[in-house]
Write an enzyme that holds these catalytic residues in place. Structure first.
Site: not given
Length: 432
Positions: A61, A64, A279, A306, A310
């Protein structure tokens, strides 16, 4: 003939239940011997004394970001981060721009990996076209192109009829549906877990039942359709218990937890530092305790990053406006070593099971084990080496992490993909 000898390390393999000091000989990318005292003539040697030799880690998970969000991450930077974190195989989620919802884009990902990837990457296709949750994507075509699973991750599929159809369709190929479980009318507009802390901070919140309700629905659908269903980033005690009960009934369900959900609680949130905004949100101490128990008893099958990189400018926005996510590939193993193995929550073999063998098995990949005749995807770590997390040294473009400055156990010394060293103690390079 290219030969590599890994000498004197503690070899850990779940499938063969191996836990002992052994040598591993690799020839032309394949493991050919695993035994004591293999001669080292005409062979490149890695001295693995006092190190752990693991099957290459598998992250099922990761985001990319390419195509479309290259300012956040690229296949090149993301796979370099994966190599730094000890991962030899990762699966990338489809919430790109354009969305990976057709065979052409699956093939595009493979072409980029071949040119720029440092580790293996397996694309996950979208369940619905453009992640809108309205019309099924081209699941069959994407399978033919090489997609290993299907998910609208980041976008819960609220249309139960569509989810039922997706499960029925995927089960024709015995492929897994990865579900982002979140009831959108309960979670919409929320930023953190609903409770006393969110009330004190005056933050719009997401109740635990937003996850629990959708987990319950998807477990019922999985039982009805017979489809393999994987619940992504489990975060609540209710979800863990429902999955435990479903497994006891024979439902074909697996699940994962992220390092941040077993390492942190909502108490670290202050309402302004968006490095903790994820989240599903960080939950309570009771939820973390349930997750740890689920890891111990096998209810939770896998640890997945996960990985959600950013841009710096996005994460310094006020909490409500900043995007959710943590750049997780380079801290996952140290967090698991520090919070699980060193605290006797998991044994070393159980760690290998959660971070290598089970993720590979869930995605039906022929990796995640150290056996003669298998591909030499290998991770070598120093379990006792402590380092302070420095986000500025991340290979990922995403420097967004709440773990900056923490001292953690478990340093990756070598990442080996198909017998080629892509990371050693000092450098990372493509295994050409």
């Amino acid at each position: 003939m290219k030969r590599l000898l890994i000498k004197g390390g503690r070899v850990l393999d779940t499938q063969t239940k191996t836990d002992g000091v052994l040598d591993i000989l690799v020839e032309n990318g394949i493991i050919v011997k695993i035994e004591e005292n293999i001669p080292s003539e005409n062979t490149e040697v890695i001295d693995a004394r006092n190190l752990w030799v693991l099957p290459g880690l598998v992250d099922m998970h990761a985001h990319l970001r390419e195509p479309g969000f290259e300012y956040k991450e690229t296949i090149e930077s993301g796979t370099k981060a994966a190599a730094a974190g000890g991962f030899t195989t990762i699966a990338c989620m489809p919430n790109t721009n354009p969305v990976i919802d057709n065979a052409f884009l699956v093939e595009y990902i493979f072409s980029k990996i071949q040119k720029e990837g440092f580790v293996k990457v397996k694309p996950i296709g979208a369940v619905s076209k453009d992640l809108k949750g309205e019309v099924l994507a081209e699941i069959g075509d994407m399978i033919q192109a090489g997609a290993v699973a299907f998910s609208d991750d980041g976008h819960p599929i609220s249309d139960t009829s569509l989810m039922k159809k997706a499960m029925e369709y995927a089960s024709m190929w015995d492929k897994v549906i990865i579900s982002h479980c979140e009831e959108p009318t309960l979670s919409r507009g929320g930023f953190m877990n609903e409770g006393k802390k969110s009330t004190i901070l005056g933050m719009q919140a997401i109740p635990e039942i937003a996850e629990d309700i959708m987990v319950a629905r998807d477990l019922i659908l999985a039982q009805y359709t017979g489809c393999k269903v994987h619940i992504a980033h489990v975060s609540t005690k209710g979800s863990v218990e429902m999955i435990r009960q479903a497994k006891a009934k024979g439902v074909r369900v697996t699940c994962e937890v992220t390092p941040h959900h077993f390492s942190l609680t909502q108490e670290v949130e202050d309402g302004w530092n968006a490095q903790t905004k994820v989240n599903p949100p960080l939950r309570t101490k009771e939820d973390v305790e349930a997750i740890l128990k689920g890891l111990q008893d096998g209810t939770i099958d896998a640890i997945a990053t996960d990985h959600a990189p950013h841009h710096r400018d996005e994460k310094i926005l006020e909490y409500a406006l900043a995007p959710s996510g943590i750049s997780g590939l380079e801290t996952a193993l140290p967090l698991a070593m520090t919070n699980l193995v060193k605290n006797n929550i998991l044994t070393p073999l159980q760690l290998v099971e959660k971070m290598s063998f089970h993720p590979a098995k869930i995605l039906d990949l022929d990796v995640g084990t150290l056996q003669i005749g298998k591909c030499a995807d290998i991770t070598i770590i120093n379990p006792d080496k402590k380092e302070i997390v420095d986000k500025n040294e991340f290979y990922s473009k995403g420097k967004n992490t709440p773990f900056h400055g923490m001292e953690l156990y478990g340093k990756v010394f070598y990442t080996i993909v198909e017998g080629k060293i892509v990371k050693n103690i000092e450098t990372i390079q493509r295994g050409e």
